[in-house]
Enzyme design. Structure first.
Site, mmCIF file in Angstrom:
data_model
loop_
_atom_site.group_PDB
_atom_site.id
_atom_site.type_symbol
_atom_site.label_atom_id
_atom_site.label_comp_id
_atom_site.label_asym_id
_atom_site.label_seq_id
_atom_site.Cartn_x
_atom_site.Cartn_y
_atom_site.Cartn_z
ATOM 1 N N GLY B 42 -12.472 2.137 -1.971
ATOM 2 C CA GLY B 42 -11.776 2.292 -3.253
ATOM 3 C C GLY B 42 -11.521 0.916 -3.852
ATOM 4 N N LEU B 43 -10.545 0.835 -4.747
ATOM 5 C CA LEU B 43 -10.292 -0.447 -5.412
ATOM 6 C C LEU B 43 -10.033 -1.554 -4.408
ATOM 7 C CD1 LEU B 43 -8.109 0.503 -8.479
ATOM 8 C CD2 LEU B 43 -10.436 -0.354 -8.458
ATOM 9 N N ALA B 44 -9.156 -1.301 -3.442
ATOM 10 C CA ALA B 44 -8.810 -2.353 -2.483
ATOM 11 C C ALA B 44 -10.012 -2.677 -1.597
ATOM 12 C CB ALA B 44 -7.615 -1.919 -1.638
ATOM 13 N N GLY B 45 -10.652 -1.647 -1.059
ATOM 14 C CA GLY B 45 -11.745 -1.862 -0.117
ATOM 15 C C GLY B 45 -12.968 -2.485 -0.768
ATOM 16 N N SER B 284 -2.218 11.967 -17.518
ATOM 17 C CA SER B 284 -1.764 10.574 -17.480
ATOM 18 C C SER B 284 -0.387 10.367 -18.076
ATOM 19 C CB SER B 284 -2.754 9.694 -18.231
ATOM 20 O OG SER B 284 -2.187 8.428 -18.440
ATOM 21 N N ARG B 337 8.844 7.345 -13.313
ATOM 22 C CA ARG B 337 8.367 8.645 -12.850
ATOM 23 C C ARG B 337 9.412 9.423 -12.060
ATOM 24 N NH1 ARG B 337 2.267 6.640 -11.215
ATOM 25 N NH2 ARG B 337 1.595 6.482 -13.380
ATOM 26 N N HIS B 408 1.880 12.571 -5.998
ATOM 27 C CA HIS B 408 0.845 11.774 -6.613
ATOM 28 C C HIS B 408 0.481 10.529 -5.803
ATOM 29 C CE1 HIS B 408 -1.537 9.950 -9.685
ATOM 30 N NE2 HIS B 408 -0.706 8.970 -9.898
ATOM 31 N N GLU B 432 -3.035 1.219 -1.360
ATOM 32 C CA GLU B 432 -2.045 2.271 -1.128
ATOM 33 C C GLU B 432 -1.776 2.464 0.366
ATOM 34 O OE1 GLU B 432 -2.946 6.046 -2.993
ATOM 35 O OE2 GLU B 432 -1.055 6.939 -2.361
#
Lengths: 252, 645
Positions: B42-45, B284, B337, B408, B432
């Site tokens: 994902g984004l981090a990986g 969103s 949120r 979420h 995350e």
């Protein structure tokens, strides 16, 4: 709702497959198409029968995993939609629905409705990027991009690489997928340095993977869940031709 | 073990630069002597794998998807924060830091959050250079919008598909390194154990999802970029395959798990319809820029709506309660949120919910459409409106959307120090999967920021420090007994799952667990319920291991078996979440204990006793975990009752 499903079952890529019929009696119209498969797989498990393998993940139309050929159409009867976004209210009580995997030589069946789409990744690896190392970027606002250019790039960039374009094409061509990526970078100022090389390399890899030729019927764009326009194929043709005429790579 | 967060000394604004200077370096020619495993793309990986390969390390990247581009980061909609102050509205690194730490209800580390704000600006530069098509003004410069918990416009976005475009940016960078031969990408492969020898992480054991082959991979360092654990609730906005397995198995090998009870319930999701439902879809947060949240003022009207005798548009203006605007006049619909979710729950608990289940509130665009015209609204949110219409069958241009909170994001995760290293040397957690930057509540558009900050701008520096310390020779080969034993354990667990041949499906157990978690450890919690839940989870777990039905064999593509292993881990994690929620006798952010609230129903923190990170240590099967505390020190912000009024 009562639904009759005819689903392609195939143990692996070396074994012939066939359509197998299943009856489902308690289907809610609010159920998604994949939730119907969840219900069916639950029933099969209880009966001790092997579940139907299919790719799915986000179930909100963006990851590009789901890939069912439903009643002769990629992702089913809706346009601009993935299989996971399809709901049973799109069908009628008593309908028979035929579900097959994507059919293309470049996407061999792994099992049941699951196919191998790694050819797309290899096309991306051939040149679907802008070479920029982490940390070497200038301030973001030093590269102004006119709004209509950014919009065009975004129209192309929203491809989810599901492969519906290939599945829908009678030649199993991947032109729309490749065009979307080439187009995304070709219009942006950041993409100029590698523009010709990118078009040449991605097209060469697309051919090497065994995707068919484009005869411009437009089926890909119609079935594309992101409704990516044929304009991008036109741009790919121009980019490729331009690259071949001006490229430093005389061998290609 | 003493927890050392390794937050550098010195003034807040200088901590990261000083720390970077103090870190050991690996010389360019030596980098090729080190192997790094990255789990998750994902984004981090993907950003970490690409950046480390660019530096010259040998990277092996693993994903259980068929392609690196399908990780669930792709589904993030709204945007990414950065302290660019392009809008000239008073933003700064310090303000982004302040908003984020306040938004997290003062349960995050100052040093980490400041660094996040600091590198946020580099992320935008990097992504633009990669060709991410962010929204633009007509002059060609970048556009911004505002998000919850902030009074400036600092969110960069690409329509409602920001996560997709950022992930594709990282995927492109990763693809380039695959082509260069610096990243070996291994797809459709799931990590099932991490190997620790002499107190250091040495590699992982994986299962090839196509063939069932159990294999070992050795490296000098292992990076877990495996996302959050929201699917413990069964219904969440996470993707179907998102799971805690990699993080949980690392936890069982000595990595502490922090603040597992901090879970984010997102206020704007499409409400649940029926038992068959497999996931929830997010709408969103950016919609709250223009949408107004309301329910009918009186219960009678709400009941008529629930019975289908009245429609939203039949309720006159003076009979509507715009409850967020009423209670929080300065932030209005853009409160964070946790606050928005809790208030939606209150009005539904009062019997004023809409939808047949009574569990929904309206998000109304009528005023925005009247003010800006349908075209403008369509340009901003068109794809979200379409998605809503496909799922619900209503047209949000004409009738208000119905929304309800849903699980979420998980702020909790593996404990990491300032270098993103877990309590196991050589084992890192990014994005995350770690707990570090969001405290007890994450602000919108901060998850993408954190994933990319960790991968592009933190780990490339910090992993070098560890590698330089151990040296290239400090590696264990895959024929080491530790690998063989771990492979055997994975085999044994899978065989055990396959041999039970019980009567209930994996899905049934997953759903049952989800119900327990949502009812007792969801939007609000109390001691009595949590104690009950703990017992229920233990019973359910015992039953699962007696009565689950998993067909087929290990030596083939077997989606039931994959799911069974993941649910087995969720059944253990669930109990730890409950323990954590029970021990934290205060309310903060997403963790709302009913016993601890202000008179107005806001979260009431107990700073004297709970200003710490809870880090849980696994001590063995069915044994209570041991709690370690990392005290949080605040030198730059004053802890106050969070107010958005």
């Amino acid at each position: 709702m009562k639904i009759t499903l005819k689903v392609w079952r195939q143990k692996n890529s070396n074994t012939p497959g066939k359509l197998v019929e299943y009856q489902l009696d308690n289907i809610s119209p609010d159920m998604s198409f994949l939730e119907m498969f969840d219900v069916l797989n639950g029933e099969l498990t209880k009966k001790g029968e092997e579940i139907i393998a299919f790719d799915h993940d986000c179930r909100e139309g963006i990851c590009g995993s789901c890939s069912m050929y439903i009643n002769g159409r990629a992702h089913g009867p809706q346009t601009g939609s993935t299989t996971c976004q399809l709901h049973m209210r799109s069908f009628n009580d008593g309908d028979t629905i035929i579900v097959e995997p994507w059919r293309a030589r470049a996407f061999p069946v792994i099992k049941d409705l699951m196919v191998d789409r790694t050819a797309f990744d290899r096309v991306a690896q051939a040149g679907g990027y802008i070479s920029v190392n982490t940390g070497s970027a200038p301030d973001a606002n030093e590269i102004p991009v006119p709004r209509e250019i950014a919009d065009t790039a975004m129209d192309a960039a929203q491809c989810i690489a599901c492969g519906a374009c290939v599945a829908a094409c009678k030649n199993a061509s991947a032109m729309l997928y490749v065009a979307a990526k080439v187009s995304h970078f070709a219009v942006l100022p950041q993409g100029q340095a590698e523009r010709t090389m990118r078009a040449e390399r991605m097209v060469a890899q697309m051919d090497a993977e065994g995707f068919g030729a484009c005869s411009f019927t437009g089926a890909c764009s119609v079935e594309c869940p992101k409704s990516i326009s044929l304009d991008h194929i036109a741009r790919l043709n121009r980019e490729y031709l331009g690259a071949k005429l001006t490229s430093n790579n005389l061998q290609g | 073990m003493e927890l050392d967060s390794k937050i550098p000394e010195g003034p807040l604004a200088e901590k990261w630069s000083r720390h970077k200077f103090g870190l050991k370096l690996v010389n360019p020619a030596n980098k090729r002597k080190y192997d790094i495993i990255v789990v998750g793309t994902g984004l981090a990986g993907a950003s970490a794998a690409a950046s480390l390969a660019e530096l010259g390390y040998n990277v092996k990247a693993f994903t259980f998807h068929d392609s690196a581009r399908r990780a669930h980061s792709i589904a993030a909609q709204g945007g990414i924060n950065a302290a660019k102050n392009y809008q000239n509205d008073g933003d700064s690194v310090f303000r982004l830091f302040y908003d984020t730490i306040k938004g997290g209800d003062y349960r995050a580390r100052e040093g980490n959050v400041y660094r996040l704000a600091e590198v946020s600006v580099n992320i935008i530069d990097q992504c633009v250079a990669q060709g991410v098509p962010f929204a633009r003004e007509y002059g060609g410069l970048l556009a911004n919008r505002s998000f919850g918990g902030a009074q400036v416009s600092r969110t960069f976005y690409a329509r409602g598909q920001t996560g997709q475009q950022l992930l594709l940016g990282a995927y492109h960078a990763l693809s380039r390194q695959v082509a260069n031969g610096k990243v070996k990408l291994i797809t459709r492969t799931e990590m099932l154990d991490v190997i620790v020898v002499d107190g250091k992480a040495r590699g992982i054991v994986t299962r090839n999802l196509l063939t069932g082959a159990i294999e070992s991979h050795s490296a000098h360092a292992v990076l877990l970029c495996t996302g959050g654990y929201g699917n413990v609730f069964y219904l969440s906005t996470n993707a179907m395959n998102s799971n805690v397995t990699a993080a949980w198995r690392a936890h069982k090998k000595g990595a502490y798990f922090s603040n597992p009870c901090y879970t984010q319930i997102h206020p704007t999701c499409i409400p649940v319809k029926g038992d068959y439902q497999s996931k929830l879809t997010l709408m969103s947060e950016s919609l709250r820029n223009d949408g107004r949240v309301w329910v009918p003022k009186n219960q009678q009207d709400a009941e008529k709506i629930r019975k289908g005798q009245m429609k939203a548009n039949d309720i006159p203006e003076d009979a509507r309660d715009y409850f967020l605007e009423r209670r929080y006049p300065s932030f209005g619909n853009l409160v964070p949120r946790d606050v928005a979710s809790r208030n939606a729950k209150y009005v539904c608990d009062e019997g004023r919910g809409v939808a047949p289940t009574g569990l929904a509130v309206y998000l109304d665009f009528a005023d925005a459409i009247k003010r800006d015209g349908r075209k403008t609204i369509e340009a901003k949110y068109g794809n979200l409106f379409e998605m809503y219409e496909k799922i619900v069958g209503d047209n949000p241009y004409e009738t208000p959307m119905m929304i309800y909170p849903a699980v979420h994001y998980t702020m909790g995760g593996l404990w990491v120090d300032y270098n993103l290293m877990t309590s196991v040397p050589g084992l890192y957690a990014l994005g995350e999967a770690n707990f570090s930057d969001h405290g007890a509540n994450r602000l919108g558009a901060s998850a993408l920021m954190q994933g990319l900050a960790d991968g592009y701008f933190v780990i490339p520096y910090t992993v070098g420090d560890y590698l330089a310390t151990i040296g290239p020779g400090d590696k264990v080969a895959v024929d080491h007994p530790a690998f063989k034993e771990a492979e055997q354990r994975v085999h044994d667990m899978n065989n055990r799952l396959l041999s039970i041949k019980g009567s209930k499906t994996v899905d049934e157990y997953h759903k049952a667990l989800g119900h327990i978690m949502w009812d007792y450890c969801g939007m609000s919690r109390n001691a009595e319920g949590l104690k009950k839940a703990k017992k229920m989870i233990q019973d359910l777990r015992a039953e699962f291991w007696q009565n689950v039905r998993v067909l087929g064999t290990n030596e083939e593509m077997n989606q039931s078996l994959e799911h069974a292993g993941r649910v087995a881990d969720f059944l253990e994690l669930g109990e730890l979440m409950v323990d954590d929620a029970l021990h934290r006798e205060e309310s903060c952010g997403g963790h709302f204990r009913e016993e601890y609230q202000t008179e107005e129903g806001e979260a009431l923190r107990d700073d004297a006793n709970f200003t710490y990170v809870a880090a849980w240590e696994y001590t063995g099967d069915n044994k209570p975990e041991v709690l370690h505390k990392e005290e949080l020190v605040f030198e730059n912000v004053k802890l106050t009752q969070r107010s958005y009024k």
